[in-house]
Design an enzyme around this catalytic site. Structure first.
Site, PDB file in Angstrom:
ATOM      1  N   ASP A 182       4.504   4.457  -2.455  1.00 50.07           N
ATOM      2  CA  ASP A 182       4.354   3.268  -3.302  1.00 50.07           C
ATOM      3  C   ASP A 182       3.752   3.555  -4.451  1.00 50.07           C
ATOM      4  O   ASP A 182       2.291   3.768  -4.500  1.00 50.07           O
ATOM      5  CB  ASP A 182       3.635   2.251  -2.674  1.00 50.07           C
ATOM      6  CG  ASP A 182       3.571   0.811  -3.029  1.00 50.07           C
ATOM      7  OD1 ASP A 182       3.816   1.086  -4.358  1.00 50.07           O
ATOM      8  OD2 ASP A 182       3.334  -0.044  -2.595  1.00 50.07           O
TER       9      ASP A 182
ATOM     10  N   HIS B  22      -1.910  -0.062  -8.222  1.00 52.40           N
ATOM     11  CA  HIS B  22      -2.978   0.543  -7.341  1.00 52.40           C
ATOM     12  C   HIS B  22      -3.637   1.865  -7.958  1.00 52.40           C
ATOM     13  O   HIS B  22      -4.466   2.540  -7.089  1.00 52.40           O
ATOM     14  CB  HIS B  22      -2.338   1.088  -6.092  1.00 52.40           C
ATOM     15  CG  HIS B  22      -1.516  -0.084  -5.427  1.00 52.40           C
ATOM     16  ND1 HIS B  22      -2.089  -1.182  -4.986  1.00 52.40           N
ATOM     17  CD2 HIS B  22      -0.168  -0.403  -5.131  1.00 52.40           C
ATOM     18  CE1 HIS B  22      -1.308  -2.140  -4.542  1.00 52.40           C
ATOM     19  NE2 HIS B  22       0.018  -1.604  -4.761  1.00 52.40           N
TER      20      HIS B  22
ATOM     21  N   ILE C 207      -6.315  -2.302  -7.205  1.00 55.58           N
ATOM     22  CA  ILE C 207      -6.478  -2.919  -5.494  1.00 55.58           C
ATOM     23  C   ILE C 207      -5.836  -1.831  -4.678  1.00 55.58           C
ATOM     24  O   ILE C 207      -4.949  -1.241  -5.062  1.00 55.58           O
ATOM     25  CB  ILE C 207      -6.025  -3.992  -5.417  1.00 55.58           C
ATOM     26  CG1 ILE C 207      -4.450  -4.278  -5.792  1.00 55.58           C
ATOM     27  CG2 ILE C 207      -6.736  -5.143  -6.507  1.00 55.58           C
ATOM     28  CD1 ILE C 207      -3.840  -5.597  -5.445  1.00 55.58           C
TER      29      ILE C 207
ATOM     30  N   GLY D 222      -1.845  -3.219   0.217  1.00 55.95           N
ATOM     31  CA  GLY D 222      -1.929  -4.158   1.539  1.00 55.95           C
ATOM     32  C   GLY D 222      -1.606  -3.412   2.721  1.00 55.95           C
ATOM     33  O   GLY D 222      -2.226  -3.608   3.616  1.00 55.95           O
TER      34      GLY D 222
END
Length: 285
Positions: free
Chosen positions: A188, A193, A208, A211
């Site tokens: 990903d 990120h 961030i 998830g």
């Protein structure tokens, strides 16, 4: 209407071959914080190829994370703005233990389209099987803001009552400053990120954590704390993403354990227990 529910549900499934090896598994485990302490026998089963066990949440990145959660946005009947898309939840059903290396066929389709009024929820189902039969089934719940209101089925409520009483166990897991940089190597590469400028444009003060990285950290904590580190005991795992985690923060993982299932709540210690994962359940033997 950007989402044509009937067309999306009627679309033919998409199938493709995926493969993985022990290096992919080891990299994923390191990306969710395995290997600390590096010589701990309980950690070596996640990091050393000669004794490698595969945490079931590896299924979310096997084959480089393809098909991923957003692949459903290219399905017939779906034409939405990526800026309005959120990964709302994830569920995993494990049919048998995942081998440390393998080749399989992943078949994806839109399994459901729900009308939440001010938003739509797409359920992207990916079923993976090898020559010996089914391996796992992944459901990604994709939340699309501003795409509801056509009078369709609202679907089941994903919000349950919080667990009652004090948790059976509570553990804390620090998230390293470079955790997202390491985890993204499993497939990903969303700059949200890693790139501070991109994160700021997206409305965040800094990059961030993925998830699904929190998802993996949490399953490892439950497996290590309550299941004796036996990854084969996990039967299913479902969660709803409720908030963000910044690299460098600490996760507080509360577990309410019963013989065949564990309810879990995950929050960020440094932000007054701001919720991160809610409505989370691990079914196990």
């Amino acid at each position: 209407m950007p989402i044509d529910a009937a067309k999306a549900l009627a679309a033919a499934p998409r199938a493709g071959e995926i493969s993985w090896g022990h290096k992919d598994v080891q990299l994923y485990h390191l990306g969710i914080g395995a290997g600390i302490p590096a010589t701990d026998p309980d950690e070596l089963r996640y990091t050393l190829e000669s004794r490698l066990h595969v945490l079931p949440s590896f299924a979310t990145v096997a084959g480089g994370g393809k098909p991923g959660a957003t692949s459903g946005l290219s399905m017939p009947g779906v034409d939405v703005d990526l800026a309005r898309v959120l990964h709302g939840g994830q569920s995993l059903l494990v049919h048998r233990p995942i081998p440390a290396a393998g080749t399989a066929v992943a078949t994806s389709r839109i399994a459901a389209v729900h009308d939440k009024g001010k938003a739509a929820v797409l359920v992207l189902r990916t079923e993976v099987a090898d020559g010996e039969g089914p391996l796992w089934t992944n459901d990604a719940q994709i939340f699309v803001r501003g795409e509801g209101g056509w009078g369709g089925d609202r679907g089941p409520s994903t919000r349950g009552e919080p667990p009652a009483g004090e948790p059976s166990r509570t553990v804390e897991r620090p998230v390293r400053e470079d955790q997202a940089l390491l985890y993204r190597l499993s497939g990903d590469f969303n700059p949200l990120h890693a790139d501070p400028e991109f994160a700021e444009l997206a409305g965040f003060e800094r990059p961030i954590l993925h998830g699904l990285c929190t998802y993996g950290i949490t399953l490892k904590a439950v497996t290590d704390t309550l299941l004796g580190g036996d990854v084969t005991r996990v039967r299913s795992y479902a969660t709803r993403f409720a908030g963000v985690v910044h690299p460098g923060e600490t996760l507080r993982i509360r577990m309410w354990h019963t013989p065949h299932s564990t309810r879990v709540a995950v929050s960020v210690v440094e932000r007054d227990d701001a919720p991160v994962l809610t409505d989370t359940t691990v079914e196990h033997t």
